[in-house]
Design an enzyme around this catalytic site. Structure first.
Site, PDB file in Angstrom:
ATOM      1  N   ASP A  80     -32.777   4.582  10.213  1.00 61.23           N
ATOM      2  CA  ASP A  80     -32.534   4.904   8.806  1.00 61.23           C
ATOM      3  C   ASP A  80     -31.220   5.665   8.616  1.00 61.23           C
ATOM      4  OD1 ASP A  80     -35.164   3.884   8.460  1.00 61.23           O
ATOM      5  OD2 ASP A  80     -36.016   5.872   8.805  1.00 61.23           O
ATOM      6  N   GLU A 135     -37.110  -0.888  -0.446  1.00 60.22           N
ATOM      7  CA  GLU A 135     -37.004   0.553  -0.110  1.00 60.22           C
ATOM      8  C   GLU A 135     -35.565   0.881   0.247  1.00 60.22           C
ATOM      9  OE1 GLU A 135     -39.874   0.718   3.073  1.00 60.22           O
ATOM     10  OE2 GLU A 135     -38.582  -0.316   4.487  1.00 60.22           O
TER      11      GLU A 135
END
Ligand code: 6LW
Length: 530
Positions: A38, A194
């Site tokens: 991420d 997302e």
């Protein structure tokens, strides 16, 4: 004419030399190897900063620095105090999910979610190496938050939602929610829209997403609108990054997605994103977790961003880079001579501080046993660092003062509480014994065992893409004897589940009982073959 020719030749040579001095070609992916998912990035002048997720590990959210986007050094962590990061009893892969790193008017912001305690928050710092503020909590239930400062002076919280990305105005001083949420874009229909990031460019709001879930169907998609609240038009090239297609099917890198974009000082655009390196043909496994990768982006004025030509990447990237600025390589041996551990080390959940000392015995890391075992979602007495390459060697010299048979100390390779391989020293029948113990879900057994002469021993683990081999040796000898070989795949994410990667730990435990046992580690060696 002759003079003109000479001048032309000189000009050509100068151009060639200056080109060679500045334009360099080629780099290796991943740019930050080992469990570093991420990624989120920002630039300040000539410096780039990047943050990645850290889940149940403490301190939380490693912060990296680079001058060229290719070479990175860790400069700290965002969350270093228990008050910022409560992780007590947090399950493996709970805790901190995807962070975002932003710079606005002289202040750095890390925006993140503690999915196990408190939800969404952001912290601020004027120096990205820290210290960072206490969390400012935002009462919005979601993951993957981002803050976007619009030109109208308002601040927006941008975040994931089951139906798509949501945008809400907040008060940046207090985190207070100021408006109802707007559902702005659901992406191109992949599951789990997302990881949103918004960029304002050439009069458009560009909304970058992760779609498909963070496994093999992962991708990055982008849409744009002239209004922050939409409607967003999908990029005709979508997904702009994915290996979940024929072009990516044979690639060793899989699961690419969850991206962020940055513009270099020279105007070029780049994307950082996560991916994982698979091993084994036909049936894929990955043990290193999700890692951070880099790709060049062509983003013409008024046009759409195109990632590395066709939306795929490779381990060897044959593309021009910024002028390279490498950092000194970390030494193979950590001597434990400093008063603090290096940034590469983390604890499992908030450490019980009195269990650790680098000063009690100069040049040794002392770890006192606690009753907690590696199988529990607890503050196990351990220090851990990432396995960063498939081919590696890790070794230590351990001295263990054990008083009773329930006590153990050693090296662990841990993916989560129910998936780890441990090479440990313990007392058995009054004699010190070294054991190789396997824990894979509900299966647990001793795969190798050997009596040893004293309480001081060298322990060594060697890894390759398919096997881990475990060894021990007398403290003054380099004659290692093998305890056993175990398959890497049982520590893979495909088997163990979760969002992390294999960590190499030095640990001790008294297996449920109170104990005064102390393990002393003289040094730790870690070397890799890339
Ligand atoms: C993260 C989500 C994801 O919050 O995995 O890669 C989750 N995508 O965006 C945990 O890292």
């Amino acid at each position: 004419m002759r003079n003109n020719l000479k001048a032309l030749l000189a000009l050509c040579l100068i151009t060639l030399f200056s080109f060679q001095a500045f334009a360099q070609t080629g780099y290796r992916n991943p740019i930050i190897p080992g469990f570093n998912p991420d990624p989120s990035i920002c630039r300040v002048g000539d410096d780039y900063y990047l943050v990645t997720s850290s889940f149940e590990y403490f301190p939380g959210l490693p912060i990296y620095h680079s001058k060229d986007l290719v070479n990175w050094e860790q400069i700290g962590h965002c969350l270093t105090r228990d008050s910022q990061l409560p992780l007590q009893k947090v399950n493996a892969s709970g805790g901190l999910f995807a962070p975002s790193l932003r710079y606005h008017e002289g202040v750095f912001y890390v925006i993140c979610t503690n999915v196990s305690a408190g939800g969404n928050f952001y912290c601020t710092a004027t120096d990205p190496a820290g210290p960072w503020s206490e969390p400012i909590w935002v009462a919005i239930d979601s993951i993957d938050p981002e803050i976007f400062w619009d030109e109208d002076g308002k601040t927006y919280f941008v975040t994931q939602g089951n139906e798509g990305i949501r945008v809400t105005e907040i008060d940046i001083k207090t985190g207070k929610v100021l408006s109802p949420e707007h559902l702005v874009w659901g992406g191109i229909g992949g599951r789990f829209p997302e990881a949103p990031h918004i960029y304002k460019k050439d009069g458009f709001y560009y909304l970058l997403l992760g779609e498909g879930g963070t496994e093999y169907m992962h991708s990055a998609t982008i849409g744009r609108s002239t209004s922050l609240f939409g409607p967003y038009e999908s990029c005709p090239l979508n997904p702009i990054l994915t290996h979940a297609n024929r072009r990516g099917q044979a690639n060793q890198i899989q699961g690419v997605g969850h991206a962020d974009l940055v513009q270099a000082k020279d105007g070029s655009w780049w994307m950082v994103f996560l991916g994982f390196r698979v091993t084994h043909q036909w049936a894929y496994y990955h043990v290193l977790g999700r890692e951070t990768f880099l790709a060049p982006v062509d983003w013409p004025k008024g046009g759409w961003p195109q990632v590395n030509g066709n939306g795929t990447v490779s381990l060897n990237m044959e593309v021009p880079t910024l002028p390279l600025h490498p950092f000194p390589k970390a030494p193979v041996r950590t001597e434990f001579n400093e008063e603090k551990l290096g940034f590469e080390w983390q604890y499992l959940r908030n450490p019980i501080r009195e269990n650790y000392s680098l000063t009690e015995r100069k040049g040794w890391m002392r770890i006192s046993a606690s009753p907690y075992t590696l199988d529990e979602a607890e503050s196990v007495s351990s220090i851990l660092r990432r396995q960063t390459q498939h081919d590696f060697t890790a070794a230590t010299l351990l001295e263990f003062d054990s008083l009773s048979e329930n006590e153990e100390a050693g090296i662990t390779l841990i993916q989560n509480n129910s998936h780890h391989y441990d090479l440990l020293l313990k007392k058995s029948g009054g004699q010190y014994t070294v054991q190789l113990r396997v824990k894979v879900g509900s299966l647990s057994y001793i795969a190798g065992e050997k009596q040893v002469n004293g309480n001081k021993l060298k322990l060594k683990v060697e890894g390759n893409p398919s096997q881990y081999s475990f060894y021990c040796a007398e403290p003054d000898s380099d004659q290692y004897s093998e305890l056993g070989r175990l398959d890497t795949r049982y520590l893979s994410t495909e088997v163990a589940g979760g969002f992390t990667g294999v960590m190499i730990g030095l640990y001790t435990s008294s297996n449920g009982k109170d104990s005064k046992a102390k393990a002393y580690f003289d040094w730790f060696d870690y070397s890799v073959k890339e």
